[in-house]
Enzyme design. Structure first.
Site, PDB file in Angstrom:
ATOM      1  N   LYS A 182     -33.845  11.672 -22.063  1.00 50.40           N
ATOM      2  CA  LYS A 182     -33.453  12.723 -23.222  1.00 50.40           C
ATOM      3  C   LYS A 182     -34.192  13.805 -23.279  1.00 50.40           C
ATOM      4  CE  LYS A 182     -35.251  13.169 -27.132  1.00 50.40           C
ATOM      5  NZ  LYS A 182     -34.856  14.529 -27.556  1.00 50.40           N
ATOM      6  N   SER A 235     -45.585  16.436 -28.555  1.00 50.16           N
ATOM      7  CA  SER A 235     -46.837  16.405 -29.277  1.00 50.16           C
ATOM      8  C   SER A 235     -47.705  15.217 -29.755  1.00 50.16           C
ATOM      9  CB  SER A 235     -46.551  17.104 -30.647  1.00 50.16           C
ATOM     10  OG  SER A 235     -45.430  16.106 -31.404  1.00 50.16           O
ATOM     11  N   THR A 258     -49.839  14.459 -24.268  1.00 46.39           N
ATOM     12  CA  THR A 258     -49.415  14.832 -25.497  1.00 46.39           C
ATOM     13  C   THR A 258     -50.256  16.438 -25.608  1.00 46.39           C
ATOM     14  OG1 THR A 258     -51.207  13.312 -26.158  1.00 46.39           O
ATOM     15  CG2 THR A 258     -49.050  12.761 -26.789  1.00 46.39           C
ATOM     16  N   CYS A 291     -48.998  23.223 -22.313  1.00 43.95           N
ATOM     17  CA  CYS A 291     -49.858  22.294 -22.644  1.00 43.95           C
ATOM     18  C   CYS A 291     -51.475  22.575 -21.754  1.00 43.95           C
ATOM     19  CB  CYS A 291     -49.425  20.916 -22.418  1.00 43.95           C
ATOM     20  SG  CYS A 291     -49.371  20.594 -20.588  1.00 43.95           S
ATOM     21  N   GLU A 402     -54.033  23.110 -32.218  1.00 41.67           N
ATOM     22  CA  GLU A 402     -52.997  23.638 -31.184  1.00 41.67           C
ATOM     23  C   GLU A 402     -52.073  24.410 -31.872  1.00 41.67           C
ATOM     24  OE1 GLU A 402     -50.054  20.679 -29.321  1.00 41.67           O
ATOM     25  OE2 GLU A 402     -50.267  21.702 -27.418  1.00 41.67           O
TER      26      GLU A 402
HETATM   27  P1  NAD Z   1     -42.404  17.251 -29.828  1.00 39.41           P
HETATM   28  O1  NAD Z   1     -43.328  16.106 -30.040  1.00 39.41           O
HETATM   29  O2  NAD Z   1     -42.060  17.868 -31.049  1.00 39.41           O
HETATM   30  O3  NAD Z   1     -41.077  16.637 -29.177  1.00 39.41           O
HETATM   31  C1  NAD Z   1     -41.096  15.927 -27.756  1.00 39.41           C
HETATM   32  C2  NAD Z   1     -39.809  14.985 -27.616  1.00 39.41           C
HETATM   33  O4  NAD Z   1     -39.694  14.062 -28.583  1.00 39.41           O
HETATM   34  C3  NAD Z   1     -38.742  15.777 -27.815  1.00 39.41           C
HETATM   35  O5  NAD Z   1     -37.662  15.302 -26.771  1.00 39.41           O
HETATM   36  C4  NAD Z   1     -38.185  15.336 -29.445  1.00 39.41           C
HETATM   37  O6  NAD Z   1     -36.776  15.437 -29.595  1.00 39.41           O
HETATM   38  C5  NAD Z   1     -38.859  14.013 -29.566  1.00 39.41           C
HETATM   39  N1  NAD Z   1     -39.313  13.864 -30.765  1.00 39.41           N
HETATM   40  C6  NAD Z   1     -39.664  14.951 -31.731  1.00 39.41           C
HETATM   41  N2  NAD Z   1     -40.161  14.291 -32.827  1.00 39.41           N
HETATM   42  C7  NAD Z   1     -39.806  12.940 -32.687  1.00 39.41           C
HETATM   43  C8  NAD Z   1     -39.975  11.799 -33.674  1.00 39.41           C
HETATM   44  N3  NAD Z   1     -40.569  11.682 -34.975  1.00 39.41           N
HETATM   45  N4  NAD Z   1     -39.598  10.452 -33.388  1.00 39.41           N
HETATM   46  C9  NAD Z   1     -39.050  10.514 -32.241  1.00 39.41           C
HETATM   47  N5  NAD Z   1     -39.020  11.379 -31.232  1.00 39.41           N
HETATM   48  C10 NAD Z   1     -39.379  12.910 -31.517  1.00 39.41           C
HETATM   49  O7  NAD Z   1     -43.059  18.232 -28.654  1.00 39.41           O
HETATM   50  P2  NAD Z   1     -42.438  19.580 -28.502  1.00 39.41           P
HETATM   51  O8  NAD Z   1     -42.441  20.472 -29.461  1.00 39.41           O
HETATM   52  O9  NAD Z   1     -41.102  19.609 -27.666  1.00 39.41           O
HETATM   53  O10 NAD Z   1     -43.186  19.772 -27.083  1.00 39.41           O
HETATM   54  C11 NAD Z   1     -44.532  20.664 -27.399  1.00 39.41           C
HETATM   55  C12 NAD Z   1     -45.633  19.712 -27.163  1.00 39.41           C
HETATM   56  O11 NAD Z   1     -45.670  19.031 -25.779  1.00 39.41           O
HETATM   57  C13 NAD Z   1     -47.145  20.498 -27.449  1.00 39.41           C
HETATM   58  O12 NAD Z   1     -47.953  19.961 -28.155  1.00 39.41           O
HETATM   59  C14 NAD Z   1     -47.524  20.200 -25.860  1.00 39.41           C
HETATM   60  O13 NAD Z   1     -49.031  20.397 -25.919  1.00 39.41           O
HETATM   61  C15 NAD Z   1     -46.926  19.012 -25.303  1.00 39.41           C
HETATM   62  N6  NAD Z   1     -46.796  19.010 -23.967  1.00 39.41           N
HETATM   63  C16 NAD Z   1     -47.672  18.085 -23.220  1.00 39.41           C
HETATM   64  C17 NAD Z   1     -47.818  17.981 -21.896  1.00 39.41           C
HETATM   65  C18 NAD Z   1     -48.778  17.182 -21.067  1.00 39.41           C
HETATM   66  O14 NAD Z   1     -48.767  16.892 -20.126  1.00 39.41           O
HETATM   67  N7  NAD Z   1     -49.866  16.821 -21.931  1.00 39.41           N
HETATM   68  C19 NAD Z   1     -46.851  18.835 -21.211  1.00 39.41           C
HETATM   69  C20 NAD Z   1     -46.048  19.535 -21.991  1.00 39.41           C
HETATM   70  C21 NAD Z   1     -46.015  19.627 -23.165  1.00 39.41           C
END
Ligand code: NAD
Length: 502
Positions: A182, A235, A258, A291, A402
């Site tokens: 997804k 996140s 995350t 990240c 962040e």
């Molecule tokens: P996000 O958490 O908003 O979304 C991530 C995924 O989860 C998406 O596919 C989204 O559709 C889904 N999602 C969002 N809210 C949800 C919910 N309430 N219930 C179920 N699914 C949900 O993150 P984002 O904004 O897409 O990405 C940025 C974040 O990712 C930043 O915090 C960044 O640090 C982190 N990140 C971490 C790494 C790592 O390896 N630690 C790598 C890349 C990004």
């Protein structure tokens, strides 16, 4: 200013890729907008619960035959996928720039790392081997075999739409599992393109599926008894409170990588020129939406008296601000540009709110990126230039949370101990870097700092595909990480066989 040719010429309507077929979703369609030009480039469906259930069923049915396919034959599908990705390298990269906003160089780097993960997974015949020992007792041998589990869900973030699902997907299918990806609904085009190549590469139907959407698809995966594990990158609130929690309740394997708040520290003996250059890419590339982005810069006065520290601080901070103010911002398909827009207007507003908060809480805004200055005539909707705060303390909002944008916060520490204390006072533990020519300080830093990815004279600590993508504290929930051997272990379970010979 020359703009590279855009590979998406008319608005795409994305479909799901389920059981080897391109299936139109019943769900509502949402616009995907190129954040640089503000033009709609695609429409993505928000798929329904029934659609994710049907995909799990197809993947489950494909599993028995796929797991019986010899590892070398599975690897051959990956070799073909790799070749196709290589052939379309430039197109795939430009698509990332169009759907996400990052510069073409950043996109090319992302495509390369994605392909590298496919390459590592082609080594599956040796990577997946078990082990054995004869004569553990008289006439008894014991051995361990690794077996795939079944169906896995892979949930991607918006900031690396091409690469992040590939931290997991190639290893999952190489080990004989079936997957449902997804992608982020904010930039799902890259994963649709990859699925097209998966089809061309000849993967059997049901092995590699892509279902677009949001929470409904995610909770459909989390609740489904036939999904054996989840790989999530996103996140911290979602990764910890939704994904990790629910996987615990339903007994699924989980990797949840995350959020982050990464610290870079500069020691007085660092090579200033090279350190500042590394800082610029660390803090500002991908427009800070990484990240592994630098967020807080600590100038450490170890071994200096007050006057010397003041001189070192001013020289370094001035060099940082001067370099940040020269960064060229614009449309990522212009190769002269160094950073692109934020992914969307909402993300830009959020970064501006952080900047306002920083000023209110007493930090000094040395460089104000809200004054947008672009290479080229683009709508300002999603753009910000680099910002720099000074006099930031670890408890200020900009020093603690962040931001995920092009904002650097400069802090002071008297010595290495104090700097490490500052790093540890933050709940995240994704990455931290030290810039120094002292082996002793570097060793001390790597030994003590509680972060998953440590840089020594490196600003972006991005592990190669054959190393785990680590993370600690609030930056990671789970046991094993994506990429390389750890991914192989995650996607297999060990079975022990003890055999008596009589
Ligand atoms: P996000 O958490 O908003 O979304 C991530 C995924 O989860 C998406 O596919 C989204 O559709 C889904 N999602 C969002 N809210 C949800 C919910 N309430 N219930 C179920 N699914 C949900 O993150 P984002 O904004 O897409 O990405 C940025 C974040 O990712 C930043 O915090 C960044 O640090 C982190 N990140 C971490 C790494 C790592 O390896 N630690 C790598 C890349 C990004």
């Amino acid at each position: 200013m020359a703009i590279l040719e855009e590979p998406i010429k008319e608005v795409l309507t994305l479909r799901n890729y389920i059981n080897g077929e391109w299936v139109e979703s019943e769900g509502e369609l949402v616009d995907i907008v190129n954040p640089a030009t503000c033009k709609v480039i695609a429409k993505v469906p928000i798929s329904t619960r029934e659609e994710i259930d049907a995909t799990v069923k197809a993947a489950k049915e494909a599993f028995p035959e796929w797991r019986r396919t010899p590892p070398l034959a599975r690897a051959r599908c990956l070799f073909r996928l790799r070749e196709l990705m290589e052939e379309r390298f430039e197109e795939l990269s430009r698509i990332q720039t169009m759907e996400h906003g990052k510069t073409i160089d950043e996109s090319r780097g992302e495509t390369r790392r994605g392909i590298e993960n496919v390459e590592v997974a082609t080594g599956i015949p040796s990577l997946m081997m078990g082990y054995n020992l004869e004569d553990i007792a008289a006439d008894i041998d014991e051995y361990v075999i690794r077996q795939p589990l079944g169906v896995f869900g892979i949930i991607g973030p918006f900031n690396f739409p091409f690469m992040v699902p590939l931290w997991f997907a190639p290893y999952a299918v190489a080990t004989g599992n079936c997957i449902i990806i997804k992608p982020s609904s904010e930039d799902p085009i890259s994963q649709a393109k990859i699925a097209g190549l998966v089809e061309e590469a000849g993967f059997p139907p049901g092995v590699w599926n892509v279902v677009n959407g949001g929470r409904t698809v995610v909770s459909g995966m989390l609740d489904h008894p036939d999904i054996r594990g989840i790989c999530f990158v996103g996140s911290t609130p979602v990764g910890r409170d939704v994904i990790y929690k629910r996987c615990g309740e339903t007994g699924k394997r989980v990797i949840a990588q995350t959020g982050a708040k990464n610290f870079l520290m500069i020691m007085p003996d660092a090579n200033l020129e090279r350190t500042i250059a590394a800082c610029m890419t660390s803090f500002y590339s991908n427009t800070g939406q990484r990240c592994l982005s630098g967020a807080n810069l600590i100038m450490v006065g170890e071994g200096l008296n007050e006057h010397e520290y003041d001189t070192f601080y001013k020289k370094t901070a001035n060099a940082f601000v001067a370099a940040a103010s020269k960064i060229r911002v614009g449309y990522g398909l212009d190769e002269s540009v160094q950073i692109g827009p934020l992914r969307d207007e909402g993300k830009k507003k959020r970064v501006i709110e952080f900047i306002t908060k920083g000023i209110e809480e007493g930090a000094k805004l040395r460089l104000d990126g809200r004054k947008v200055k672009l290479v080229g005539d683009w709508p300002h909707t999603c753009f910000l230039n680099p910002s720099v705060f000074e006099n930031v303390t670890p408890s200020m909002t900009v020093g603690r949370e962040e931001i995920f944008g092009p904002v650097a916060s400069i802090m002071r520490a008297r010595n290495l101990d104090e700097a490490i204390e500052i790093i540890h006072s933050n709940p995240y533990g994704n990455a931290a870097s030290i810039f120094t020519s002292s082996g002793k300080w570097a060793r001390e830093f790597q030994y003590r700092v509680q972060c998953g990815n440590i840089g020594i004279n490196i600003g972006i600590v991005a592990p190669m595909a054959f190393f785990p993508f680590s993370g600690m504290k609030d930056s990671f929930f789970g046991t094993l990480h994506g990429q390389g051997q750890e991914a192989i272990r995650f996607f297999t379970e060990s079975k022990v066989v003890i055999q008596r010979w009589f």
